[in-house]
Write an enzyme that holds these catalytic residues in place. Sequence first.
Site, PDB file in Angstrom:
ATOM      1  CD  GLU A   1       1.656  29.595  32.272  1.00 24.86           C
ATOM      2  OE1 GLU A   1       0.946  28.589  32.027  1.00 24.86           O
ATOM      3  OE2 GLU A   1       1.703  30.132  33.386  1.00 24.86           O
TER       4      GLU A   1
ATOM      5  CB  CYS B   1      -6.741  29.544  39.278  1.00 25.62           C
ATOM      6  SG  CYS B   1      -6.531  31.323  39.291  1.00 25.62           S
ATOM      7  CG  HIS B   2      -3.150  31.080  34.430  1.00 26.33           C
ATOM      8  ND1 HIS B   2      -2.442  31.158  35.619  1.00 26.33           N
ATOM      9  CD2 HIS B   2      -2.253  30.742  33.473  1.00 26.33           C
ATOM     10  CE1 HIS B   2      -1.165  30.898  35.371  1.00 26.33           C
ATOM     11  NE2 HIS B   2      -1.024  30.633  34.088  1.00 26.33           N
TER      12      HIS B   2
ATOM     13  CG  ASN C   1      -5.721  30.831  43.554  1.00 27.50           C
ATOM     14  OD1 ASN C   1      -5.040  31.187  44.507  1.00 27.50           O
ATOM     15  ND2 ASN C   1      -5.239  30.726  42.338  1.00 27.50           N
TER      16      ASN C   1
ATOM     17  CE1 TYR D   1     -12.396  25.487  36.641  1.00 37.23           C
ATOM     18  CE2 TYR D   1     -13.240  25.152  34.423  1.00 37.23           C
ATOM     19  CZ  TYR D   1     -12.717  25.989  35.387  1.00 37.23           C
ATOM     20  OH  TYR D   1     -12.498  27.308  35.124  1.00 37.23           O
TER      21      TYR D   1
END
Length: 95
Positions: A88, A61-62, A53, A30
């Site tokens: 990912e 946002c993850h 979001n 963040y």
Amino acid sequence: HIPLDVQGTAFQEAVWRELRRIPPGETRSYADIAAAIGKPAAVRAAGTANGANQVAVLIPCHRVVPKGGGVGGYAWGPDIKEELLRREGAPCRLL
């Protein structure tokens, strides 16, 4: 990139643009997001904008995680966030 027509405050939209710059398999804190948009003291506000979001995955946002480690919160729960990051290829130290 898929063109999106999402609307929020100028601050939220800046955060969301920055989120879209995070490549798959990478994460940011963040604090990283707040600094990248030129508001380094706005770490909590960046987290709030991240949570506002409405098109998760398209605005990833993850990929934002706590600076201290772990996966942190997610609207659909930490297990889903962890699975998205795993798919990912995010670094195992986060998971």
